[in-house]
Design a protein around this motif. Structure first.
Motif, PDB file in Angstrom:
ATOM      1  N   VAL A   1      -1.464  -2.706  14.582  1.00 14.55           N
ATOM      2  CA  VAL A   1      -0.420  -2.431  13.596  1.00 14.55           C
ATOM      3  C   VAL A   1      -0.379  -3.553  12.567  1.00 14.55           C
ATOM      4  O   VAL A   1      -0.166  -4.722  12.913  1.00 14.55           O
ATOM      5  N   GLY A   2      -0.596  -3.200  11.301  1.00 14.91           N
ATOM      6  CA  GLY A   2      -0.511  -4.160  10.211  1.00 14.91           C
ATOM      7  C   GLY A   2       0.821  -4.046   9.489  1.00 14.91           C
ATOM      8  O   GLY A   2       1.766  -3.433   9.995  1.00 14.91           O
ATOM      9  N   GLU A   3       0.858  -4.641   8.299  1.00 13.40           N
ATOM     10  CA  GLU A   3       2.124  -4.677   7.559  1.00 13.40           C
ATOM     11  C   GLU A   3       2.293  -3.446   6.658  1.00 13.40           C
ATOM     12  O   GLU A   3       3.203  -2.640   6.845  1.00 13.40           O
ATOM     13  N   ALA A   4       1.403  -3.310   5.683  1.00 13.56           N
ATOM     14  CA  ALA A   4       1.527  -2.246   4.691  1.00 13.56           C
ATOM     15  C   ALA A   4       0.186  -2.099   3.976  1.00 13.56           C
ATOM     16  O   ALA A   4      -0.581  -3.070   3.895  1.00 13.56           O
ATOM     17  N   PRO A   5      -0.110  -0.924   3.432  1.00 13.78           N
ATOM     18  CA  PRO A   5      -1.380  -0.769   2.718  1.00 13.78           C
ATOM     19  C   PRO A   5      -1.407  -1.568   1.424  1.00 13.78           C
ATOM     20  O   PRO A   5      -0.362  -1.874   0.842  1.00 13.78           O
ATOM     21  N   GLY A   6      -2.596  -1.897   0.968  1.00 15.31           N
ATOM     22  CA  GLY A   6      -2.784  -2.554  -0.324  1.00 15.31           C
ATOM     23  C   GLY A   6      -3.465  -1.589  -1.285  1.00 15.31           C
ATOM     24  O   GLY A   6      -3.557  -0.384  -1.014  1.00 15.31           O
ATOM     25  N   TYR A   7      -3.970  -2.135  -2.377  1.00 17.30           N
ATOM     26  CA  TYR A   7      -4.586  -1.326  -3.440  1.00 17.30           C
ATOM     27  C   TYR A   7      -5.722  -0.428  -2.914  1.00 17.30           C
ATOM     28  O   TYR A   7      -5.752   0.771  -3.159  1.00 17.30           O
ATOM     29  N   ASN A   8      -6.661  -1.037  -2.178  1.00 14.85           N
ATOM     30  CA  ASN A   8      -7.824  -0.262  -1.704  1.00 14.85           C
ATOM     31  C   ASN A   8      -7.433   0.816  -0.711  1.00 14.85           C
ATOM     32  O   ASN A   8      -8.026   1.896  -0.681  1.00 14.85           O
ATOM     33  N   GLU A   9      -6.433   0.495   0.118  1.00 15.46           N
ATOM     34  CA  GLU A   9      -5.995   1.456   1.128  1.00 15.46           C
ATOM     35  C   GLU A   9      -5.378   2.694   0.450  1.00 15.46           C
ATOM     36  O   GLU A   9      -5.634   3.823   0.851  1.00 15.46           O
ATOM     37  N   VAL A  10      -4.575   2.461  -0.610  1.00 16.87           N
ATOM     38  CA  VAL A  10      -3.955   3.590  -1.316  1.00 16.87           C
ATOM     39  C   VAL A  10      -5.051   4.427  -1.994  1.00 16.87           C
ATOM     40  O   VAL A  10      -5.039   5.653  -1.931  1.00 16.87           O
TER      41      VAL A  10
ATOM     42  N   ARG B   1      -6.614   5.297   3.425  1.00 18.72           N
ATOM     43  CA  ARG B   1      -6.922   4.869   4.802  1.00 18.72           C
ATOM     44  C   ARG B   1      -6.469   3.424   5.005  1.00 18.72           C
ATOM     45  O   ARG B   1      -6.578   2.614   4.081  1.00 18.72           O
ATOM     46  N   PRO B   2      -5.982   3.087   6.219  1.00 19.24           N
ATOM     47  CA  PRO B   2      -5.535   1.707   6.462  1.00 19.24           C
ATOM     48  C   PRO B   2      -6.710   0.736   6.621  1.00 19.24           C
ATOM     49  O   PRO B   2      -7.786   1.124   7.089  1.00 19.24           O
ATOM     50  N   PHE B   3      -6.484  -0.497   6.247  1.00 19.94           N
ATOM     51  CA  PHE B   3      -7.433  -1.607   6.469  1.00 19.94           C
ATOM     52  C   PHE B   3      -8.871  -1.278   6.040  1.00 19.94           C
ATOM     53  O   PHE B   3      -9.800  -1.329   6.853  1.00 19.94           O
ATOM     54  N   VAL B   4      -9.046  -0.946   4.760  1.00 19.58           N
ATOM     55  CA  VAL B   4     -10.401  -0.703   4.247  1.00 19.58           C
ATOM     56  C   VAL B   4     -10.785  -1.713   3.156  1.00 19.58           C
ATOM     57  O   VAL B   4     -11.902  -1.679   2.654  1.00 19.58           O
TER      58      VAL B   4
ATOM     59  N   THR C   1      -2.928   1.346  12.213  1.00 22.67           N
ATOM     60  CA  THR C   1      -1.867   1.835  11.335  1.00 22.67           C
ATOM     61  C   THR C   1      -1.064   0.657  10.777  1.00 22.67           C
ATOM     62  O   THR C   1      -1.414  -0.502  10.987  1.00 22.67           O
ATOM     63  N   ASN C   2      -0.020   0.958  10.049  1.00 16.09           N
ATOM     64  CA  ASN C   2       0.844  -0.065   9.455  1.00 16.09           C
ATOM     65  C   ASN C   2       2.309   0.260   9.730  1.00 16.09           C
ATOM     66  O   ASN C   2       2.657   1.424   9.929  1.00 16.09           O
ATOM     67  N   VAL C   3       3.159  -0.783   9.682  1.00 19.39           N
ATOM     68  CA  VAL C   3       4.601  -0.533   9.792  1.00 19.39           C
ATOM     69  C   VAL C   3       5.042   0.273   8.577  1.00 19.39           C
ATOM     70  O   VAL C   3       5.675   1.325   8.697  1.00 19.39           O
TER      71      VAL C   3
ATOM     72  N   PHE D   1      -2.354 -13.864  13.760  1.00 20.31           N
ATOM     73  CA  PHE D   1      -2.305 -14.025  12.308  1.00 20.31           C
ATOM     74  C   PHE D   1      -2.934 -12.807  11.624  1.00 20.31           C
ATOM     75  O   PHE D   1      -3.912 -12.244  12.117  1.00 20.31           O
ATOM     76  N   HIS D   2      -2.392 -12.446  10.476  1.00 21.92           N
ATOM     77  CA  HIS D   2      -2.928 -11.333   9.691  1.00 21.92           C
ATOM     78  C   HIS D   2      -4.269 -11.766   9.089  1.00 21.92           C
ATOM     79  O   HIS D   2      -4.396 -12.909   8.630  1.00 21.92           O
ATOM     80  N   PRO D   3      -5.279 -10.872   9.075  1.00 19.58           N
ATOM     81  CA  PRO D   3      -6.561 -11.269   8.469  1.00 19.58           C
ATOM     82  C   PRO D   3      -6.441 -11.692   6.997  1.00 19.58           C
ATOM     83  O   PRO D   3      -7.245 -12.503   6.533  1.00 19.58           O
TER      84      PRO D   3
HETATM   85  N1  URA Z   1      -2.989  -5.255   5.091  1.00 20.94           N
HETATM   86  C1  URA Z   1      -2.252  -4.543   5.964  1.00 20.94           C
HETATM   87  O1  URA Z   1      -1.332  -5.056   6.581  1.00 20.94           O
HETATM   88  N2  URA Z   1      -2.557  -3.267   6.122  1.00 20.94           N
HETATM   89  C2  URA Z   1      -3.569  -2.658   5.498  1.00 20.94           C
HETATM   90  O2  URA Z   1      -3.787  -1.460   5.735  1.00 20.94           O
HETATM   91  C3  URA Z   1      -4.318  -3.431   4.596  1.00 20.94           C
HETATM   92  C4  URA Z   1      -4.019  -4.727   4.403  1.00 20.94           C
END
Ligand code: URA
Length: 200
Positions: free
Chosen positions: A37-46, A50-53, A77-79, A159-161
């Motif tokens: 579980v991550g935080e939220a999508p960023g530009y590339n994810e939107v 897809r999450p974390f791409v 996924t993300n929160v 830690f978040h990547p």
């Molecule tokens: N960081 C996040 O927390 N989630 C993503 O999907 C991408 C970057």
């Protein structure tokens, strides 16, 4: 299994309908033993839906592979399902999610986790750790410890990547080592009956 996939697909569609077409829902194996579980999508994810791409996602894939966890065998996924942004000087950038956005995202997240029923959660950064382990979670003190999450599932935060990507030189190597240790703790929890801690 088929019923689980159908319920997950319905939840995905309902969430996208509720939050709009730019929302990014979770993805992965419906019978995954690990949920990330991550935080939220960023530009590339939107852009890709897809999450974390993006860059952080690529680093996450590398760290997972190094820990003997394949992306194909996890649910990710993300929160928060919508990219939180701010405008400054005509530029759009990411910002930390607000309390209301986290609350809204948790509605879908808790249902996702209920359907997937993972055996362990890997929480990336403070946002998912505070939402799923407890408000007083502090990364430097609590990372790598197995906690009972609010869903009852054991959870390890690290830690978040994206934070790791901001480190340089010896700091980068140190934080990367810690993340790998924490991923190893999550992996061990799949093999042994984990001793769970409660956040006071
Ligand atoms: N960081 C996040 O927390 N989630 C993503 O999907 C991408 C970057």
């Amino acid at each position: 299994m088929e019923k689980r996939v159908a319920s997950w697909e319905k939840l995905r569609q309902d969430t996208l309908k509720r939050l709009g077409p730019e929302a990014v829902f979770g993805e992965g194996s419906p019978d995954a033993r690990v949920a990330i579980v991550g935080e939220a999508p960023g530009y590339n994810e939107v852009r890709q839906g897809r999450p974390f791409v993006g860059r952080a996602g690529k680093l996450l894939d590398e760290l997972l592979a190094q820990s003997g966890i394949e992306r194909e065998e996890v649910y990710i996924t993300n929160v928060v399902k919508i990219r939180p942004t701010r405008e400054k000087g005509g530029r759009t950038s990411n910002r930390p999610p607000r309390v209301g956005e986290i609350r809204e995202g948790m509605e879908a997240l808790l249902k996702e986790l209920e359907l997937i029923e993972p055996e362990v959660l890997i929480l990336l950064g403070n946002t998912p750790a505070r939402a799923l382990v407890g408000k007083s979670f502090a990364m430097t003190k609590h990372r790598g410890t197995l906690f009972r999450s609010v869903t009852g599932t054991p959870a390890v935060a690290t830690f978040h990547p994206a934070y790791l990507l901001r480190q340089e030189g010896e700091d980068y190597r140190r934080v990367r080592r810690l993340v790998l240790e924490d991923l190893a703790a999550a992996r061990r929890a799949l093999e042994e009956e984990p001793e769970l801690h409660e956040l006071e």
